[in-house]
Design a protein around this motif. Sequence first.
Motif, PDB file in Angstrom:
ATOM      1  N   PRO A   1       0.815  -1.230   0.000  1.00 20.78           N
ATOM      2  CA  PRO A   1       0.000   0.000   0.000  1.00 20.78           C
ATOM      3  C   PRO A   1       0.842   1.272   0.000  1.00 20.78           C
ATOM      4  O   PRO A   1       0.427   2.303  -0.541  1.00 20.78           O
ATOM      5  CB  PRO A   1      -0.836  -0.115   1.279  1.00 20.78           C
ATOM      6  CG  PRO A   1      -0.119  -1.082   2.143  1.00 20.78           C
ATOM      7  CD  PRO A   1       0.581  -2.020   1.225  1.00 20.78           C
TER       8      PRO A   1
ATOM      9  N   SER B   1       2.126   1.875  -3.547  1.00 29.07           N
ATOM     10  CA  SER B   1       0.955   2.220  -4.359  1.00 29.07           C
ATOM     11  C   SER B   1       0.568   3.674  -4.144  1.00 29.07           C
ATOM     12  O   SER B   1       0.223   4.387  -5.103  1.00 29.07           O
ATOM     13  CB  SER B   1      -0.222   1.309  -4.003  1.00 29.07           C
ATOM     14  OG  SER B   1       0.078  -0.043  -4.251  1.00 29.07           O
TER      15      SER B   1
ATOM     16  N   LEU C   1      -3.111  -0.071  -6.429  1.00 25.81           N
ATOM     17  CA  LEU C   1      -2.921  -1.091  -5.391  1.00 25.81           C
ATOM     18  C   LEU C   1      -3.107  -2.487  -5.956  1.00 25.81           C
ATOM     19  O   LEU C   1      -2.340  -3.403  -5.631  1.00 25.81           O
ATOM     20  CB  LEU C   1      -3.900  -0.842  -4.244  1.00 25.81           C
ATOM     21  CG  LEU C   1      -3.811  -1.806  -3.053  1.00 25.81           C
ATOM     22  CD1 LEU C   1      -2.448  -1.722  -2.391  1.00 25.81           C
ATOM     23  CD2 LEU C   1      -4.908  -1.512  -2.039  1.00 25.81           C
TER      24      LEU C   1
END
Length: 295
Positions: A90, A93, A122
């Motif tokens: 995450p 991302s 993601l």
Amino acid sequence: MNKGHKETISIRFVSTAFMVLAIAIFKPFGLEMWQWQSFVHLLCIFSLGLFSCFLTEAILRFVVRMPRSYDHGVGYIISRNLRFQFINTPLVSLLICLYRHIAMSHQVESNKLSLSNYLETLAIIAFLSFAIGLYWRFKFRSRYLAMELEETRLLNEQLRNISSKSETDISGEKPCSQEITLTGTTNESVMLQISHLLYIEAVGNYVKICHLREGEVRTDMLRATSKQMEDDLKDYPMIVRCHRAFLVNLGQVEQIVSNSRSMQLKMKHCHDAIPVSRSNMSQIKETIRRIPYSC
């Protein structure tokens, strides 16, 4: 810089390069709209990926308190790698999504910062992270197997040291005065020497107490819960929970049979194989390493 740090840098560099190569091939985020500038964007994404990897390493080391180490066994390494992926995926991302908004949205409108863009990024990074994780696990499989064998060998060696002390007590050469009485919710009770306890198993509303008496294995049933037995035996560090249904005396374990997916404790005298749940593996290993047998 030691060998471990060099290997960590090499792994993160190759992993990030694989991610950028996949992005260059499939051209998400509107990269097909760019010409020579796409190489600049890929280089920036590569830099963000490396930055995210080293930031995640710092989080694991200083916040989660899980430094990179091969001394804690294969289970520790696998757990740490999973946490790395859960944090890094995450994070990278988000960084890429921000970069899309700042540097790429003026030509590709869909790159503007939004929840849908973050979820899209993601999903792509999570898939690549999963593929990269499989690659490294396959690459280091032989090393992990060797480490598992060595870890199990050392644990069994420690168990033999523990057993050499406890066997003299069981044979009567060193009398043990630590007798305990285990009681249930009824008037029934079981009296035994703590060093002679093998294991306790939860069976419905009862517990089965397997122990030695006059050199023979005996089982007694009490109407009680394993949690109640655990509380009664909390002052004895060698008696630990290895499974939600089992408490075991590590001083009476003959051998550990273990791999990264499962562990069993083969008991002396009765030769029963007691399962160890994944959540209890680390506790069992640490107890064997750190706590000597005491009557």
